[in-house]
Each structure stands twice: as structure tokens, then as C-alpha cells.
Design an enzyme around this catalytic site. Structure first.
Site, mmCIF file in Angstrom:
data_model
loop_
_atom_site.group_PDB
_atom_site.id
_atom_site.type_symbol
_atom_site.label_atom_id
_atom_site.label_comp_id
_atom_site.label_asym_id
_atom_site.label_seq_id
_atom_site.Cartn_x
_atom_site.Cartn_y
_atom_site.Cartn_z
ATOM 1 N N MET A 238 110.906 26.910 42.799
ATOM 2 C CA MET A 238 110.156 26.492 42.120
ATOM 3 C C MET A 238 108.712 26.000 42.870
ATOM 4 S SD MET A 238 111.782 25.242 38.301
ATOM 5 C CE MET A 238 109.952 24.122 37.942
ATOM 6 N N LYS B 215 105.731 13.647 34.149
ATOM 7 C CA LYS B 215 106.362 13.586 35.682
ATOM 8 C C LYS B 215 108.144 13.085 35.280
ATOM 9 C CE LYS B 215 104.465 14.472 37.560
ATOM 10 N NZ LYS B 215 103.504 14.988 37.175
ATOM 11 N N GLY C 222 110.721 15.957 44.301
ATOM 12 C CA GLY C 222 111.979 16.594 43.424
ATOM 13 C C GLY C 222 113.136 15.619 43.968
ATOM 14 N N ARG D 111 113.223 10.315 33.046
ATOM 15 C CA ARG D 111 113.749 10.221 34.399
ATOM 16 C C ARG D 111 113.612 8.611 34.070
ATOM 17 N NH1 ARG D 111 109.887 13.142 39.469
ATOM 18 N NH2 ARG D 111 111.557 12.031 40.508
ATOM 19 N N SER E 287 115.781 26.201 41.018
ATOM 20 C CA SER E 287 115.278 24.443 41.957
ATOM 21 C C SER E 287 114.441 24.695 42.121
ATOM 22 C CB SER E 287 116.597 25.172 42.996
ATOM 23 O OG SER E 287 115.946 26.544 43.727
ATOM 24 N N SER F 214 104.950 9.337 40.773
ATOM 25 C CA SER F 214 105.235 11.063 40.073
ATOM 26 C C SER F 214 103.849 10.873 39.775
ATOM 27 C CB SER F 214 106.451 11.066 39.627
ATOM 28 O OG SER F 214 105.763 13.451 39.813
ATOM 29 N N HIS G 62 104.087 15.504 25.099
ATOM 30 C CA HIS G 62 104.370 14.187 25.655
ATOM 31 C C HIS G 62 103.737 13.236 24.974
ATOM 32 C CE1 HIS G 62 104.583 15.523 30.011
ATOM 33 N NE2 HIS G 62 103.265 16.179 30.063
#
Ligand code: A3P
Length: 282
Positions: free
Chosen positions: A219, A48, A246, A117, A215, A125, A95
Site C-alpha cells: 500500500m 488514524k 504502519g 486502534r 500489506s 499518527s 469518522h
């Protein structure tokens, strides 16, 4: 698609202390001995963190970017098989925490793009993703999920260890460490970094096209990027779309003030001593 029960709300089983699905854990020897090639590019992320976005910049889909440790329910092919069949130069997705990356990637000195992130947005998320994706374990309630996330009892383990682990290796290897929040702030600047790392040059016009095509809005409506081509027995977008918000800062719509304060206190302890810092909004 008739899914074997082992793929649905799968059982977890640890690999060296990291929770994985039992299916992955059972074939771990094959994953660990995966043979990398020198011109492989790896896109590594904690779930995520913007994996799909980074992939789209490189040109996506699960077939084009085999997810090395993921076992797809037959007749869909596993990440390992897709990777082995794929002609070079390959782009592979993972991952895995840094200590579980198959060692041949280090031996072959492969380039790796790591996208990170901030924890609270990843948590939100990951929670919604786990609700809509039947091949992930059940997330439980929101309160329960916060605890699972903090204690690393989610697939691929602790976010804290993951981001710090890759951060600590970034100067020893060919790793480009990027942040979702920076991408959002100035995608053109970050895409330029990726192109430089890949030793690729493009015209300003092509760069603008990449920015547009990758963007969130484009997407979200692109079936090749938004996972809507998967059967609803795997992902149910009516529960929560894969392309959800997003944005940085959506955690504010989920955490209560008390939850946020408790989370931050625990966060400071877990991240103490690291030079790695995140922005939780931009
Ligand atoms: P949200 O659930 O916060 O909306 P991953 O690809 O690693 O699974 O990450 C998915 C997250 O990245 C989702 O976050 C998704 O909306 C977001 N995302 C995907 N493409 C994006 C884009 N082009 N711009 C911004 N966020 C994007």
C-alpha cells in the site's frame, strides 16, 4: 489547485459538543439528514485507526468510498455529493462518533465495520498527519498535542468517547468491531472475519492476494492507496508520509517515560468501567 482559505488549517466549530471543521459544521443539517440505503456498508473509525487499510480491503480511493461528512475544496467533490451520485451497493467512510451518525443508517439497519486502534499510536499518527495535511488544524507542538488529544480538542472529538461509544452499540446493531493490532497480528484471520460479516466467500488464492495487496509495504507504494495523488497543497508527504510506519508500538519512539506515565494515569480514569481493552504493542 487553488484552495479557498477556509479549507486551509481550517477553523473548528463544534457540532453537539464535538469539534468539527467550520465548513462541516455549517452544512451539518445536510449531513444529519443523509439518506442511507439498506445495502450501504459503512467503514467507521476514529481518525488514524486504519481507515485506509480497511478501505483497501474493500477496494479504495476517495471516489469509491465517499467520506460522508468531509467537504473537499472545489473542484473536488464533497463526500455527500459523491455518495449521492454513487450507484449501489455503496461503501461509505466516516469518522463520526456513534451519536452523530446520520439516523437513517440505523433505520436502514446498514452493516458497519468499526476499526479501532490503541490511543497512543493513534495520537502519534494523528499528530504527524495533522502536520502534513493542510486541510487539518495545526497540531501545535508535541506536548501541546498530547493535551489536545487527551481533552478531545481535536477534530471528531475525544478518542476515548469514540471507541467506547461504538463499542457500547456493537451488540445492538450490525457492527463488526475490529482492532488494528489484531489486523497486524494476523491479517488473514481478520480479513476472514470481514468476509464472513459481508457474507462473501472467496478462494484461498484470492484471500492470499487480498492479504498481499493490503500489506503496508504494498500500500505504501501504491499511488491509489497512499494519497500521493493529492496535490501537495493538501498533503505534504515531505513533512511526513501518509503511509508512515504502519506498526503498533511506534508511540515508544515519541513519548518520554514521564509523558507515557501521565498519559496512562489519565487513560485509566477515562476508560474506567469499560470492558473495552487495547493492546499497545504486539
Ligand atoms: P501510522 O501513522 O502509525 O503509520 P487512517 O487510514 O485511519 O488515516 O490511518 C492511517 C494509519 O494507518 C497510518 O499509521 C498508516 O501508516 C496506517 N496504515 C495504513 N495502511 C496500513 C497497512 N496496510 N498496514 C498497517 N498500517 C497501515
Amino acid at each position: 489547485l487553488q484552495l479557498d482559505e477556509k479549507y486551509l488549517r481550517p477553523e473548528t466549530k463544534e457540532v453537539n459538543g464535538i469539534p468539527m471543521t467550520k465548513v462541516i459544521s455549517d452544512i451539518w443539517d445536510q449531513i444529519w439528514s443523509f439518506q442511507a440505503k439498506p445495502d450501504d456498508l459503512v467503514i467507521a473509525t476514529y481518525p488514524k485507526a486504519g481507515t485506509t487499510w480497511t478501505q483497501e480491503i474493500r477496494n479504495i480511493t476517495y471516489k469509491q468510498h465517499p467520506f460522508i461528512e468531509w467537504e473537499m475544496p472545489p473542484p473536488l467533490k464533497s463526500g455527500l455529493d459523491l455518495a449521492k451520485e454513487m450507484p449501489s451497493p455503496r461503501t461509505l467512510k466516516t469518522h463520526l462518533p456513534v451519536q452523530l451518525l446520520p439516523p437513517s443508517f440505523w433505520k436502514e439497519n446498514c452493516k458497519i465495520i468499526y476499526m479501532a486502534r490503541n490511543a497512543k499510536d493513534v495520537l502519534v499518527s494523528y499528530y504527524h498527519f495533522s502536520r502534513m495535511t493542510k486541510t487539518m488544524p495545526e497540531p501545535g507542538t508535541w506536548e501541546e498535542y498530547i493535551e489536545s488529544f487527551k481533552t478531545g480538542k481535536v477534530l471528531w472529538g475525544s478518542w476515548y468517547d469514540h471507541v467506547k461509544g461504538w463499542w457500547d452499540q456493537k451488540d445492538q446493531h450490525r457492527i463488526l468491531y475490529l482492532f488494528y493490532e489484531d489486523m497486524k497480528e494476523d491479517p488473514k484471520r481478520e480479513i476472514r472475519k470481514i468476509l464472513k460479516f459481508l457474507e462473501k466467500e472467496v478462494t484461498e488464492e484470492v484471500l492470499d492476494k487480498i492479504v498481499y495487496h493490503t500489506s503496508f509495504q504494498v500500500m505504501k507504494h501504491n499511488p491509489m492507496a497512499n494519497y500521493t495523488t493529492l496535490p501537495s497543497s493538501i498533503m505534504d508527504h515531505s513533512i511526513s508520509p501518509f503511509m508512515r510506519k504502519g506498526i503498533p508500538g511506534d508511540w515508544k519512539n515519541h513519548f518520554t517515560v514521564a509523558q507515557s506515565e501521565a498519559f496512562d494515569k489519565d487513560y485509566r480514569e477515562k476508560m474506567a468501567g469499560s470492558t473495552l481493552t487495547f493492546r499497545t504493542e504486539i
